[in-house]
Design an enzyme around this catalytic site. Sequence first.
Site, PDB file in Angstrom:
ATOM      1  CB  VAL A 166       4.937  86.078  45.963  1.00 20.69           C
ATOM      2  CG1 VAL A 166       3.664  85.451  45.434  1.00 20.69           C
ATOM      3  CG2 VAL A 166       5.359  87.248  45.074  1.00 20.69           C
ATOM      4  CE  LYS A 195      24.955  90.979  56.450  1.00 27.17           C
ATOM      5  NZ  LYS A 195      24.008  91.367  57.494  1.00 27.17           N
ATOM      6  CB  SER A 205      26.300  94.895  55.552  1.00 25.04           C
ATOM      7  OG  SER A 205      25.812  94.211  56.636  1.00 25.04           O
ATOM      8  CB  ALA A 260      32.223  87.230  54.908  1.00 25.21           C
ATOM      9  CE  LYS A 265      21.619  89.202  68.382  1.00 25.13           C
ATOM     10  NZ  LYS A 265      22.497  89.583  67.282  1.00 25.13           N
ATOM     11  CD  GLU A 274      18.700  86.807  60.197  1.00 21.83           C
ATOM     12  OE1 GLU A 274      19.599  86.248  60.848  1.00 21.83           O
ATOM     13  OE2 GLU A 274      18.608  88.043  60.084  1.00 21.83           O
TER      14      GLU A 274
HETATM   15  P1  0O2 Z   1      22.076  94.427  57.559  1.00 21.94           P
HETATM   16  O1  0O2 Z   1      20.754  94.675  56.928  1.00 21.94           O
HETATM   17  O2  0O2 Z   1      22.463  93.005  57.492  1.00 21.94           O
HETATM   18  O3  0O2 Z   1      23.154  95.325  57.100  1.00 21.94           O
HETATM   19  P2  0O2 Z   1      24.786  85.548  63.729  1.00 21.94           P
HETATM   20  O4  0O2 Z   1      24.475  84.448  64.711  1.00 21.94           O
HETATM   21  O5  0O2 Z   1      25.772  86.539  64.236  1.00 21.94           O
HETATM   22  O6  0O2 Z   1      25.124  85.015  62.377  1.00 21.94           O
HETATM   23  P3  0O2 Z   1      22.214  86.890  64.216  1.00 21.94           P
HETATM   24  O7  0O2 Z   1      22.157  86.463  65.633  1.00 21.94           O
HETATM   25  O8  0O2 Z   1      21.027  86.555  63.387  1.00 21.94           O
HETATM   26  O9  0O2 Z   1      23.446  86.355  63.421  1.00 21.94           O
HETATM   27  O10 0O2 Z   1      22.388  88.433  64.326  1.00 21.94           O
HETATM   28  P4  0O2 Z   1      23.328  89.448  63.620  1.00 21.94           P
HETATM   29  O11 0O2 Z   1      24.095  88.901  62.492  1.00 21.94           O
HETATM   30  O12 0O2 Z   1      24.065  90.128  64.694  1.00 21.94           O
HETATM   31  O13 0O2 Z   1      22.222  90.447  63.008  1.00 21.94           O
HETATM   32  C1  0O2 Z   1      21.435  90.080  61.952  1.00 21.94           C
HETATM   33  C2  0O2 Z   1      20.353  91.118  61.834  1.00 21.94           C
HETATM   34  O14 0O2 Z   1      19.521  91.049  63.015  1.00 21.94           O
HETATM   35  C3  0O2 Z   1      20.834  92.549  61.807  1.00 21.94           C
HETATM   36  O15 0O2 Z   1      21.161  92.950  60.529  1.00 21.94           O
HETATM   37  C4  0O2 Z   1      19.614  93.286  62.339  1.00 21.94           C
HETATM   38  O16 0O2 Z   1      18.615  93.379  61.342  1.00 21.94           O
HETATM   39  C5  0O2 Z   1      19.122  92.351  63.396  1.00 21.94           C
HETATM   40  N1  0O2 Z   1      19.756  92.632  64.705  1.00 21.94           N
HETATM   41  C6  0O2 Z   1      20.510  91.800  65.437  1.00 21.94           C
HETATM   42  N2  0O2 Z   1      20.873  92.367  66.584  1.00 21.94           N
HETATM   43  C7  0O2 Z   1      20.320  93.602  66.609  1.00 21.94           C
HETATM   44  C8  0O2 Z   1      20.319  94.674  67.556  1.00 21.94           C
HETATM   45  O17 0O2 Z   1      20.918  94.615  68.635  1.00 21.94           O
HETATM   46  N3  0O2 Z   1      19.630  95.785  67.198  1.00 21.94           N
HETATM   47  C9  0O2 Z   1      18.960  95.904  66.032  1.00 21.94           C
HETATM   48  N4  0O2 Z   1      18.313  97.034  65.768  1.00 21.94           N
HETATM   49  N5  0O2 Z   1      18.934  94.910  65.119  1.00 21.94           N
HETATM   50  C10 0O2 Z   1      19.623  93.777  65.405  1.00 21.94           C
HETATM   51  P5  0O2 Z   1      22.241  94.120  60.342  1.00 21.94           P
HETATM   52  O18 0O2 Z   1      23.563  93.489  60.354  1.00 21.94           O
HETATM   53  O19 0O2 Z   1      21.997  95.201  61.316  1.00 21.94           O
HETATM   54  O20 0O2 Z   1      21.840  94.803  59.040  1.00 21.94           O
END
Ligand code: 0O2
Length: 278
Positions: free
Chosen positions: A31, A57, A61, A66, A128, A155
């Site tokens: 909102v 989340k 996942s 964790a 990345k 986040e």
């Molecule tokens: P979901 O919805 O959570 O199941 P960290 O420093 O490791 O704590 P960071 O750098 O924010 O965290 O990235 P992390 O944990 O790898 O990824 C968090 C989310 O960023 C992911 O959620 C994706 O939405 C997005 N993301 C990060 N890296 C990539 C990537 O290489 N490709 C894509 N498509 N998305 C990414 P989850 O875990 O995918 O999903």
Amino acid sequence: MSKNYMPSKGDFEKLARMKAPYQQTIDELKVKLKGIKYGCLQENGYTPIEFVVGRVKSTESMLKKAESKGVQLGAGNWIDEVEKQVKDIAGLRLVSRYIEDLREAQEILSQREDIVVEEVKDYITIPKDSGYRSIHMIVRYPTYHGAAKKEVFCEIQLRTLAMNFWATNEHELRYKYDQKLPDDMRAELRKAADSAHELDLQMDQFRREIREAHELNKQIALSNEVKLEEIFSLYVKKDYKRAQELYRHYFGEGHDFTHDPKLKMIDDLLGSRLKLMK
Ligand code: 0O2
């Protein structure tokens, strides 16, 4: 999820209770972000935010992440540890047209008093390895869930439309290949990410021109509003002659307010009455 640990029915209930304030955070922040979007549109005829989506989340996942951060699932106050270590249990995605809009949105968010920015990960400056680009803002947000205040992490991912398009496709492919993308596909995706970035940089060049056009339209609308107010005040004072003269002088026969519902309404009312008067 942990190979050795299976959450019990009671654990699932605790996790569901733990997630509730995170869902509330998403609802509230959605909102608020939409408030930024529509406020900017109203003030400037332009918004740095195209759309906002959010999710809590999934439990699977969350527990996987964790564990990867060293939380011993099932041990001691492990659910508290999950909340401390996994900072994207609540996740919002803010999508903009341009990279410069993302920076503007980031600035707006950084200045708010209702969220505290804990950390910013700039995957635009340093993408990345996959090619993923986005800005991740980890913020702290106070929720009032039940009688208690609880501060939770959220986040906020800031992406352009092009970044979001790429990430959505890449995410689905990863899912299809169970996180193990073939090397050639990984390389193609990396190339596609760079092309998307190239497009973003090209589009940023048009942004200023588009904003200038919005600014101009705003000034025209404002000056028309002032003119209509002037005519209206003469009309209220029953100085119909002068009101008619000014109406013809400012707008003649060939004006069109269809793009501005408010001006159109005033113009319809005033114009038709003045035209009827001799
Ligand atoms: P979901 O919805 O959570 O199941 P960290 O420093 O490791 O704590 P960071 O750098 O924010 O965290 O990235 P992390 O944990 O790898 O990824 C968090 C989310 O960023 C992911 O959620 C994706 O939405 C997005 N993301 C990060 N890296 C990539 C990537 O290489 N490709 C894509 N498509 N998305 C990414 P989850 O875990 O995918 O999903």
